[in-house]
Design an enzyme around this catalytic site. Structure first.
Site, PDB file in Angstrom:
ATOM      1  N   ASP A 135       0.782  -1.175   0.023  1.00  0.00           N
ATOM      2  CA  ASP A 135       0.164  -0.108   0.086  1.00  0.00           C
ATOM      3  C   ASP A 135       0.854   1.348  -0.065  1.00  0.00           C
ATOM      4  O   ASP A 135       0.467   2.383   0.379  1.00  0.00           O
ATOM      5  CB  ASP A 135      -1.006  -0.040   1.220  1.00  0.00           C
ATOM      6  CG  ASP A 135      -2.322  -0.633   0.968  1.00  0.00           C
ATOM      7  OD1 ASP A 135      -2.784  -0.518  -0.234  1.00  0.00           O
ATOM      8  OD2 ASP A 135      -3.146  -0.984   1.704  1.00  0.00           O
TER       9      ASP A 135
ATOM     10  N   LYS B  26      -0.240   4.761  -1.212  1.00  0.00           N
ATOM     11  CA  LYS B  26      -1.256   5.730  -0.070  1.00  0.00           C
ATOM     12  C   LYS B  26      -0.668   6.860  -0.087  1.00  0.00           C
ATOM     13  O   LYS B  26      -1.164   7.947   0.320  1.00  0.00           O
ATOM     14  CB  LYS B  26      -1.652   4.891   0.861  1.00  0.00           C
ATOM     15  CG  LYS B  26      -2.885   3.930   0.500  1.00  0.00           C
ATOM     16  CD  LYS B  26      -3.482   3.383   1.833  1.00  0.00           C
ATOM     17  CE  LYS B  26      -4.719   2.171   1.504  1.00  0.00           C
ATOM     18  NZ  LYS B  26      -5.099   1.754   2.771  1.00  0.00           N
TER      19      LYS B  26
ATOM     20  N   HIS C 274      -3.988   4.392  -5.487  1.00  0.00           N
ATOM     21  CA  HIS C 274      -2.936   3.983  -4.697  1.00  0.00           C
ATOM     22  C   HIS C 274      -2.186   2.892  -5.422  1.00  0.00           C
ATOM     23  O   HIS C 274      -0.909   2.655  -5.112  1.00  0.00           O
ATOM     24  CB  HIS C 274      -3.272   3.779  -3.246  1.00  0.00           C
ATOM     25  CG  HIS C 274      -3.789   2.469  -2.801  1.00  0.00           C
ATOM     26  ND1 HIS C 274      -5.361   2.289  -3.097  1.00  0.00           N
ATOM     27  CD2 HIS C 274      -3.232   1.377  -2.588  1.00  0.00           C
ATOM     28  CE1 HIS C 274      -5.358   1.096  -2.968  1.00  0.00           C
ATOM     29  NE2 HIS C 274      -4.276   0.483  -2.283  1.00  0.00           N
TER      30      HIS C 274
ATOM     31  N   ASP D 252      -4.735  -9.370   2.728  1.00  0.00           N
ATOM     32  CA  ASP D 252      -5.009  -8.030   2.784  1.00  0.00           C
ATOM     33  C   ASP D 252      -6.702  -7.768   3.221  1.00  0.00           C
ATOM     34  O   ASP D 252      -6.942  -7.231   4.373  1.00  0.00           O
ATOM     35  CB  ASP D 252      -4.707  -7.351   1.571  1.00  0.00           C
ATOM     36  CG  ASP D 252      -5.114  -5.765   1.569  1.00  0.00           C
ATOM     37  OD1 ASP D 252      -4.996  -5.094   2.811  1.00  0.00           O
ATOM     38  OD2 ASP D 252      -5.467  -5.242   0.594  1.00  0.00           O
TER      39      ASP D 252
HETATM   40  P1  C2E Z   1      -8.485  -1.396   3.552  1.00  0.00           P
HETATM   41  O1  C2E Z   1      -9.371  -0.648   4.670  1.00  0.00           O
HETATM   42  O2  C2E Z   1      -6.945  -1.802   4.048  1.00  0.00           O
HETATM   43  O3  C2E Z   1      -9.140  -2.657   3.001  1.00  0.00           O
HETATM   44  C1  C2E Z   1      -8.518  -3.447   1.952  1.00  0.00           C
HETATM   45  C2  C2E Z   1      -9.690  -4.199   1.242  1.00  0.00           C
HETATM   46  O4  C2E Z   1     -10.397  -4.892   2.230  1.00  0.00           O
HETATM   47  C3  C2E Z   1     -10.698  -3.307   0.687  1.00  0.00           C
HETATM   48  O5  C2E Z   1     -10.172  -2.999  -0.644  1.00  0.00           O
HETATM   49  C4  C2E Z   1     -11.649  -4.486   0.562  1.00  0.00           C
HETATM   50  O6  C2E Z   1     -11.489  -5.357  -0.411  1.00  0.00           O
HETATM   51  C5  C2E Z   1     -11.969  -5.238   1.799  1.00  0.00           C
HETATM   52  N1  C2E Z   1     -12.684  -4.624   2.725  1.00  0.00           N
HETATM   53  C6  C2E Z   1     -12.210  -3.803   3.793  1.00  0.00           C
HETATM   54  N2  C2E Z   1     -13.239  -3.361   4.563  1.00  0.00           N
HETATM   55  C7  C2E Z   1     -14.302  -4.068   4.156  1.00  0.00           C
HETATM   56  C8  C2E Z   1     -15.665  -4.281   4.250  1.00  0.00           C
HETATM   57  O7  C2E Z   1     -16.283  -3.512   5.332  1.00  0.00           O
HETATM   58  N3  C2E Z   1     -16.664  -5.201   3.538  1.00  0.00           N
HETATM   59  C9  C2E Z   1     -15.857  -5.577   2.507  1.00  0.00           C
HETATM   60  N4  C2E Z   1     -16.932  -6.311   1.758  1.00  0.00           N
HETATM   61  N5  C2E Z   1     -14.710  -5.608   2.246  1.00  0.00           N
HETATM   62  C10 C2E Z   1     -13.961  -4.633   2.695  1.00  0.00           C
HETATM   63  P2  C2E Z   1     -10.624  -1.596  -1.415  1.00  0.00           P
HETATM   64  O8  C2E Z   1     -12.238  -1.693  -1.175  1.00  0.00           O
HETATM   65  O9  C2E Z   1     -10.113  -1.559  -2.615  1.00  0.00           O
HETATM   66  O10 C2E Z   1     -10.366  -0.467  -0.586  1.00  0.00           O
HETATM   67  C11 C2E Z   1      -8.956   0.012  -0.645  1.00  0.00           C
HETATM   68  C12 C2E Z   1      -8.877   0.797   0.502  1.00  0.00           C
HETATM   69  O11 C2E Z   1      -9.444   2.139   0.195  1.00  0.00           O
HETATM   70  C13 C2E Z   1      -9.083   0.199   1.864  1.00  0.00           C
HETATM   71  O12 C2E Z   1      -8.286  -0.452   2.482  1.00  0.00           O
HETATM   72  C14 C2E Z   1      -9.289   1.749   2.732  1.00  0.00           C
HETATM   73  O13 C2E Z   1      -8.009   2.307   2.835  1.00  0.00           O
HETATM   74  C15 C2E Z   1      -9.938   2.602   1.554  1.00  0.00           C
HETATM   75  N6  C2E Z   1     -11.364   2.494   1.768  1.00  0.00           N
HETATM   76  C16 C2E Z   1     -12.136   2.076   0.992  1.00  0.00           C
HETATM   77  N7  C2E Z   1     -13.505   2.017   1.175  1.00  0.00           N
HETATM   78  C17 C2E Z   1     -13.455   3.206   2.146  1.00  0.00           C
HETATM   79  C18 C2E Z   1     -14.370   3.999   2.660  1.00  0.00           C
HETATM   80  O14 C2E Z   1     -15.635   3.913   2.525  1.00  0.00           O
HETATM   81  N8  C2E Z   1     -14.039   4.883   3.617  1.00  0.00           N
HETATM   82  C19 C2E Z   1     -12.679   5.169   3.587  1.00  0.00           C
HETATM   83  N9  C2E Z   1     -12.290   6.097   4.667  1.00  0.00           N
HETATM   84  N10 C2E Z   1     -11.760   4.308   3.221  1.00  0.00           N
HETATM   85  C20 C2E Z   1     -12.136   3.561   2.370  1.00  0.00           C
HETATM   86 FE    FE Z   2      -4.415  -1.626  -0.973  1.00  0.00          FE
END
Ligand code: C2E
Ligand code: FE
Ligand code: SIN
Ligand code: SIN
Length: 371
Positions: free
Chosen positions: A230, A233, A258, A313
């Site tokens: 990551d 980021k 990112h 991840d």
């Molecule tokens: P991260 O939080 O480290 O999450 C990595 C991946 O874990 C996410 O990739 C997603 O595939 C999965 N994941 C995390 N939380 C959830 C969840 O509650 N439900 C499901 N179904 N999957 C989950 P993704 O979606 O590509 O997101 C990449 C990064 O983007 C995330 O890393 C986080 O830093 C950010 N992000 C994504 N959505 C949000 C959001 O709604 N709000 C904020 N503040 N950041 C977000």
């Molecule tokens: Fe990532």
């Protein structure tokens, strides 16, 4: 009384250069050299001392039964210390009667030095690297003029390999440290408990890779390189990176970049480890069915390392609290990840994840669980 016939000695001598030049790692090299030199000189022991320029000491690994213990002596102290300072060869025929001898090491090892031959170890520029020392001639006699010549010659042959191994070790250490520091840089900007996240992803990825039967080197690369997945980021603005809630579709598009930023940071490297890191940064959000980002890669188009880290991840993200969701229990996260077989994740990687899960659970046992 044990003697060594000239034929056997010649055979060992011929092999020596080839053997030491093939071992790039310092510790095994030191062991190899000590073993060979001991045999060639028909001595009971051989100690290779290297100079630690930082502390101005000589250090060596001394065999203690099956263990190897590191010992250090100050420059100038004992036969080895004197040789390291003056560059002189010392043939001490009665060690305990020799005022230059230091019994410090014998006291540590419980060894009894009768006689000791100590020669300087120099590289081909004549710089002092350390000291070669053989102890207790096995035929019951003293070390001879021939032994001095032989030990000096072996030192010259070994010096080059020793110097290479030291450089190799230094580069390897620098590389790992740099990678770790780079990962920390990204951590600084992330509001989440990223230090723990990085540590977990690294451990889980490595456990999956081991469970898939990848080589020890590949597993180690994945363990190290995954901490950088990551890194991109650092290129995101605070408003998105630190948003305390769900991202809008537009913000999510920004967030996806990112992976591109990470790929840019890590592109065009000669380092094997950084090439793994590059593939991970670029492809860790690709999905097995081709619905991921940034390149919509599918199945085997996604590098294996990235298919592994993708599982680690998401599993870890689910187990951690996020501003937009509470922490899930590991079992709930496991069920979610498994249900994504063939969709987000490679079924073969998931099979390995399943097999490794008891070990993985141990990492998460002590974490607080919210939802
Ligand atoms: P991260 O939080 O480290 O999450 C990595 C991946 O874990 C996410 O990739 C997603 O595939 C999965 N994941 C995390 N939380 C959830 C969840 O509650 N439900 C499901 N179904 N999957 C989950 P993704 O979606 O590509 O997101 C990449 C990064 O983007 C995330 O890393 C986080 O830093 C950010 N992000 C994504 N959505 C949000 C959001 O709604 N709000 C904020 N503040 N950041 C977000
Ligand atoms: Fe990532
Ligand atoms: C010394 O170099 O004086 C110590 C030799 C030893 O006991 O190993
Ligand atoms: C996503 O999958 O859109 C990110 C995680 C979430 O907020 O559910």
């Amino acid at each position: 009384m044990t003697t060594l016939d000239a034929d056997k000695q010649l055979q060992l001598l011929i092999k020596f250069g080839g053997l030491v030049s093939r071992e790039p790692r310092l510790d095994p090299l030191l062991e190899l050299i000590a073993d060979q030199v001991r045999a060639i000189l028909n001595a009971d022991r051989c100690t290779v001392f290297l100079i630690d320029l930082q502390t101005n000491e000589l250090w060596s690994k001394i065999a203690q039964g099956l263990e190897h213990q590191e010992i250090r002596i100050p420059m100038g102290k004992g036969l080895a210390g004197i040789t390291a300072v003056t560059g002189e060869t010392i043939n001490s025929v009665l060690a305990y009667g020799d005022p230059r001898f230091s019994a410090d090491i014998d006291r540590v090892t419980g060894y009894s030095t009768r006689n000791a031959l100590t020669v300087p170890l120099k590289n081909n520029k004549g710089e002092m690297l350390g000291v070669f020392q053989v102890l207790n001639k096995l035929d019951g006699g003293d070390f001879t003029g021939d032994d001095i010549g032989l030990l000096t010659l072996l030192g010259t042959v070994a010096a080059n390999s020793l110097e290479n191994a030291r450089l190799y070790e230094d580069i390897r250490r620098t590389q790992l440290e740099t990678i770790y520091r780079l990962a920390i840089t990204a951590e600084y900007r992330d509001q989440q408990d990223t230090a723990l996240h990085l540590k977990n992803i690294s451990a889980v990825s490595c456990l999956i890779a081991m469970s898939m039967g990848l080589s020890a080197d590949d597993c180690e690369d994945i363990r190290q390189a995954s901490t950088l997945h990551d890194i991109g980021k650092v290129g995101l603005c605070d408003a998105i990176l630190h948003k305390p809630g769900k991202l809008t579709p537009g913000e999510y598009e920004e967030m996806k970049k990112h992976t591109i930023y990470g790929a840019k940071i890590l592109a065009n490297t000669e380092s094997r480890l950084l090439r793994v890191a590059y593939r991970l940064a670029c492809a860790h959000h690709e999905k097995f069915d081709g619905s991921g980002y940034p390149n919509k890669l599918k199945g085997g188009e996604i590098p294996l390392e990235a298919r592994i880290v993708a599982v680690a991840d998401v599993f870890d993200a689910l187990c951690m609290p996020r501003v937009y969701k509470p922490a899930w229990g590991p079992q709930r996260a496991y069920d979610y990840v498994m249900a994504e077989s063939g969709k987000s994740f490679d079924p073969e990687v998931l099979a390995a994840f399943k097999a490794a899960f008891p070990g993985i659970l141990k990492i998460y046992e002590n974490l607080p669980v919210g939802g």
